[in-house]
Design a protein around this motif. Structure first.
Motif, mmCIF file in Angstrom:
data_model
loop_
_atom_site.group_PDB
_atom_site.id
_atom_site.type_symbol
_atom_site.label_atom_id
_atom_site.label_comp_id
_atom_site.label_asym_id
_atom_site.label_seq_id
_atom_site.Cartn_x
_atom_site.Cartn_y
_atom_site.Cartn_z
ATOM 1 N N ILE A 380 0.841 -1.203 0.000
ATOM 2 C CA ILE A 380 0.000 0.000 0.000
ATOM 3 C C ILE A 380 0.874 1.250 0.000
ATOM 4 O O ILE A 380 0.594 2.231 -0.676
ATOM 5 N N ARG A 381 1.975 1.206 0.753
ATOM 6 C CA ARG A 381 2.868 2.367 0.828
ATOM 7 C C ARG A 381 4.077 2.200 -0.099
ATOM 8 O O ARG A 381 5.210 2.536 0.271
ATOM 9 N N TRP A 383 4.978 3.912 -2.514
ATOM 10 C CA TRP A 383 5.690 5.164 -2.847
ATOM 11 C C TRP A 383 6.626 5.568 -1.725
ATOM 12 O O TRP A 383 7.703 6.110 -1.969
ATOM 13 N N ASP A 384 6.214 5.325 -0.502
ATOM 14 C CA ASP A 384 7.085 5.659 0.635
ATOM 15 C C ASP A 384 8.349 4.808 0.635
ATOM 16 O O ASP A 384 9.451 5.320 0.833
ATOM 17 N N SER A 386 9.651 3.274 -1.884
ATOM 18 C CA SER A 386 10.470 3.600 -3.066
ATOM 19 C C SER A 386 11.274 4.872 -2.834
ATOM 20 O O SER A 386 12.454 4.958 -3.195
ATOM 21 N N LEU A 387 10.621 5.869 -2.211
ATOM 22 C CA LEU A 387 11.323 7.111 -1.878
ATOM 23 C C LEU A 387 12.478 6.851 -0.915
ATOM 24 O O LEU A 387 13.548 7.451 -1.027
ATOM 25 N N ILE A 399 8.613 -0.888 -9.557
ATOM 26 C CA ILE A 399 7.659 -0.403 -8.550
ATOM 27 C C ILE A 399 6.294 -0.882 -9.015
ATOM 28 O O ILE A 399 5.868 -0.566 -10.125
ATOM 29 N N PRO B 197 11.078 14.346 2.709
ATOM 30 C CA PRO B 197 11.117 13.563 1.467
ATOM 31 C C PRO B 197 9.810 13.618 0.669
ATOM 32 O O PRO B 197 9.840 13.684 -0.563
ATOM 33 N N LYS B 198 8.672 13.607 1.358
ATOM 34 C CA LYS B 198 7.398 13.648 0.624
ATOM 35 C C LYS B 198 6.945 15.080 0.359
ATOM 36 O O LYS B 198 5.888 15.284 -0.230
ATOM 37 N N LEU B 228 8.854 10.974 -8.335
ATOM 38 C CA LEU B 228 8.542 10.008 -7.281
ATOM 39 C C LEU B 228 8.024 10.724 -6.019
ATOM 40 O O LEU B 228 7.043 10.295 -5.399
ATOM 41 N N GLU B 229 8.679 11.821 -5.678
ATOM 42 C CA GLU B 229 8.268 12.583 -4.491
ATOM 43 C C GLU B 229 6.838 13.103 -4.665
ATOM 44 O O GLU B 229 6.015 13.024 -3.755
ATOM 45 N N THR B 231 4.495 11.962 -6.662
ATOM 46 C CA THR B 231 3.534 10.852 -6.630
ATOM 47 C C THR B 231 3.240 10.436 -5.194
ATOM 48 O O THR B 231 2.086 10.204 -4.823
ATOM 49 N N ALA B 232 4.285 10.349 -4.371
ATOM 50 C CA ALA B 232 4.104 9.952 -2.977
ATOM 51 C C ALA B 232 3.255 10.970 -2.229
ATOM 52 O O ALA B 232 2.386 10.621 -1.437
ATOM 53 N N TYR B 235 -0.384 10.798 -3.520
ATOM 54 C CA TYR B 235 -1.074 9.593 -3.050
ATOM 55 C C TYR B 235 -1.748 9.877 -1.696
ATOM 56 O O TYR B 235 -2.911 9.536 -1.481
ATOM 57 N N ARG B 239 -5.711 10.044 -0.974
ATOM 58 C CA ARG B 239 -6.262 9.017 -0.109
ATOM 59 C C ARG B 239 -7.009 9.627 1.072
ATOM 60 O O ARG B 239 -7.993 9.078 1.545
#
Lengths: 446, 242
Positions: A380-381, A383-384, A386-387, A399, B197-198, B228-229, B231-232, B235, B239
């Motif tokens: 579910i996470r 993206w976290d 992967s970061l 991914i 980071p996010k 990537l950042e 997208t995170a 998300y 959500r």
């Protein structure tokens, strides 16, 4: 009569759950206690020799099940909440399932794993004879608050039982503090030599639990486990009653307990702790430990404890729930010299902890070495996680939101082994994916 | 060549949950642009003089109540330097416990922890811990900030500018609808762990302010690949849409 009704209701719910294909590990007990709140208090009458409870952040399911398995190998009847449902309702469910239709139960031992936060409640109903505390790590902070809070909860529970025998991890200062509580009889186990490379991972528990000063370590095992002393108040690693030395981690794990040679088919340094905790508790209960290695043979690990699935290459599933567990899983992956793929799956459901900040306390940089072939992230996470790798300058090769795709991709590479590291709620779905792929001939279903 | 100095204050005590992600983010986002940063820690055992003259970014993380009590005594010794640093436009990121310590005080059930009095704010312990994912709308960075909060304190920020408006979550006090404080080049927030980071825009905002203080003619950070950042970040925003 109310008791019988409660037992029958619980048994019916278990059966109904089974028909529906569910493992009902706590709801039958929950319902039965509504009918007869004191059902759990009956347990003590049903146990002839002793109640052994296991608490701690990591390793409690493994330790508890090993304990049960060792006692069964000695020919005892044992009640065990094997499914890891470790609150009061889970324990009552295990009781009901073992009771006959007259609500009677007779066992020699009860081996109960208990969630730290629920120990004071459980101890109101069930008085243990021996309590194992494996370790205290930072875990699911959004549920428990802080380590200090967990320590206070356990102290409250321990105070309720007079003369409780504690089997404690002597390498963990946070466990050793419980041995200083009033009225307890402490025994300590530990690993008394430097085994692993010394690294600077998160040592959240490195402050003296007595005076708060930073402790000094002669060596570390991992996290705050090791040989420590407090320069300020003199608190130190206690005398170790169950003492491990001469550790070899591969090809087979070998070590000595109090000078006795052991050779076991387990992976992972942390499993030594689970094994000596059981050894210690057996000894404390007056059970013989001469054939300890023999007693362990019948033990089947729970799913996800370095569980191997045989595809065209082995796929090894490993559950970790917190930084200490993940760091140990990564260390275990790195002791495997084969060329490997690694899948990391991170979920954030209630049982995982909603907060995934802990990912940044895991030494994920250590996953990168010349034996790593493909790295895949999912969950579910996704993206976290992967970061997390991006900020270690580690490229993630794939991914994906689908564990099935992740495994299939790894089965196609020329690596010799694939490790799947998951947190809690990703475990069962991953196991289902792996079993389904096995059925379909190793994932060549497209 | 731009080379910043980041000072991580008391990481031996205040390191609740992944604060090192924030430090890593500051450093990496400079390195990826051909710049650099060195990180220094100032710990409880440090006897070296507390000198902020060559520091570009100060970071203070979160800790348990017990650890915060220990830290506040140490921090108060450096109150004057820290206050001068902030007033001089020094960049400071304070998270969670660190945020509370910047205020006048943190009133617990049985005692009051004195703060640094850098911000005109105060915190009082509430009954329930405020725990969960957070989404903020921040005018300062012109976008959404996402993170996770877990705090027992309710912080009252008076006339200070908040870091953002709460779109999802509890924020400073569960009532005002605001989260954090932005003051001069201080970013103070309950969003703990890996905040930056996010939220790459927030990270770059702090970096830019820090660089400009040292190099007033600095033209700004060049863009880097933040797919990537972003997208995170998105998300979480999607959500937890209210």
């Amino acid at each position: 009569m109310r008791k019988l009704l409660a037992v029958w209701a619980g048994k019916m719910l278990t059966a109904a759950g089974r028909l529906a294909g569910k493992k009902s590990s706590s709801s039958p007990g929950e319902y039965a206690m509504r009918l007869y709140p004191d059902l759990a208090k009956e347990l003590k009458k049903c146990v002839k020799k002793g109640v052994i409870v296991t608490c701690g952040t990591n390793g409690k399911t493994t330790t508890n099940n090993l304990m049960c398995s060792a006692l069964e190998a000695k020919g005892y009847r044992v009640l065990c909440n094997r499914l890891g449902a470790n609150m009061l309702n889970g324990i009552v469910t295990a009781m009901i399932q073992e009771m006959n239709i007259f609500g009677r139960l007779s066992v020699d031992y009860a081996c109960l794993e208990i969630d730290e936060a629920y120990t004071p409640i459980v101890f109101d109903y069930i008085k243990p004879d021996v309590m194992i505390i494996t370790n205290l790590f930072r875990d699911q902070l959004d549920r428990y608050g802080e380590i200090d809070i967990t320590s206070d909860i356990i102290k409250r529970a321990v105070a309720k039982i007079g003369g409780l025998k504690l089997v404690l991890n002597g390498d963990d200062p946070l466990c050793v503090q419980f041995g200083r509580e009033k009225g307890v009889i402490p025994y300590y186990y530990g690993i008394s030599e430097k085994v692993l490379p010394q690294c600077d991972d998160t040592k959240e528990g490195r402050f003296c639990p007595v005076c708060g000063a930073e402790q000094v370590y002669n060596y570390y095992h991992y996290s705050q486990l090791g040989d420590y002393y407090c320069p300020s108040c003199g608190f130190r690693r206690p005398h170790i009653d169950f003492d491990v030395k001469n550790v070899k981690l591969s090809p087979l794990m070998e070590f000595t307990i109090n000078g006795k040679q052991m050779k076991v088919n387990y992976k992972g340094f942390y499993n030594i702790y689970n094994l000596i905790a059981v050894y210690g508790a057996l000894d404390v209960m007056g059970e013989g430990t001469d054939d300890f290695a023999g007693l362990l043979k019948a033990y089947k690990p729970q799913i996800g404890r370095m569980q191997e699935f045989s595809f065209n290459k082995p796929v090894i599933l490993s559950l970790s729930k917190n930084p200490a567990g993940f760091n140990q899983a990564i260390a275990t992956v790195n002791t495997d010299e084969r060329k490997k793929d690694v899948i990391v799956a991170i979920n954030d459901k209630a049982n995982d902890g909603r907060d995934v900040s802990w990912l940044w306390d895991v030494d994920f940089d250590k996953i990168k070495n010349d034996r790593l072939n493909m790295l895949v992230t999912t969950g579910i996470r996704v993206w976290d996680i992967s970061l997390r790798f991006k900020y270690e300058d580690i490229d993630v090769d794939l991914i994906t939101s689908s564990m099935r795709e992740a495994v299939k991709a790894c089965l196609k590479t020329d690596s010799e082994v694939c490790y799947v590291l998951v947190n809690y709620t990703a475990l069962y779905s991953t196991e289902a994916v792996l079993n389904s792929l096995l059925k379909n001939g190793g994932g060549n279903d497209d | 060549m731009i080379d910043l100095k980041i000072l991580h204050l008391y990481p031996d005590l205040l390191n609740l949950y992944g604060d090192r992600g924030n430090i890593a983010c500051l450093v990496k986002r400079l390195e990826w642009r051909g710049m650099s940063a060195k990180t220094e820690k100032y710990t409880c055992d440090d006897t070296k003089p507390f000198d902020l003259s060559d520091v570009d970014i100060v970071f203070i993380g979160g800790g348990s109540d017990r650890e915060q009590k220990i830290v506040c005594h140490r921090l108060l010794e450096h109150k004057k330097q820290l206050k001068e640093y902030v007033e001089d436009g020094g960049a400071l990121i304070a998270v969670c416990g660190g945020y509370q310590l910047l205020g006048k005080y943190y009133k617990l059930e049985d005692e009051t922890i004195e703060g640094l009095d850098i911000l005109d704010i105060y915190t009082e312990q509430g009954k329930k811990r405020l725990i969960g994912n957070v989404v903020l709308e921040s005018d300062m960075i012109g976008g959404k900030i996402v993170g996770f909060e877990n705090h027992g304190g309710r912080t009252h920020i008076g006339s200070h500018t908040p870091l953002g408006r709460v779109v999802y979550g509890f924020g400073n006090d569960d009532k005002s609808g605001y989260e954090g404080v932005a003051y001069k080049n201080v970013v103070a927030t309950y969003l703990h762990g890996p905040l930056l980071p996010k939220n790459p825009r927030l990270c770059d905002y702090v970096l830019t302010r820090a660089i400009k203080r040292r190099h007033p003619d600095f033209s700004g950070l060049e863009p880097i690949d933040d797919a990537l950042e972003i997208t995170a970040n998105e998300y979480i925003v999607n959500r937890f849409k209210p």
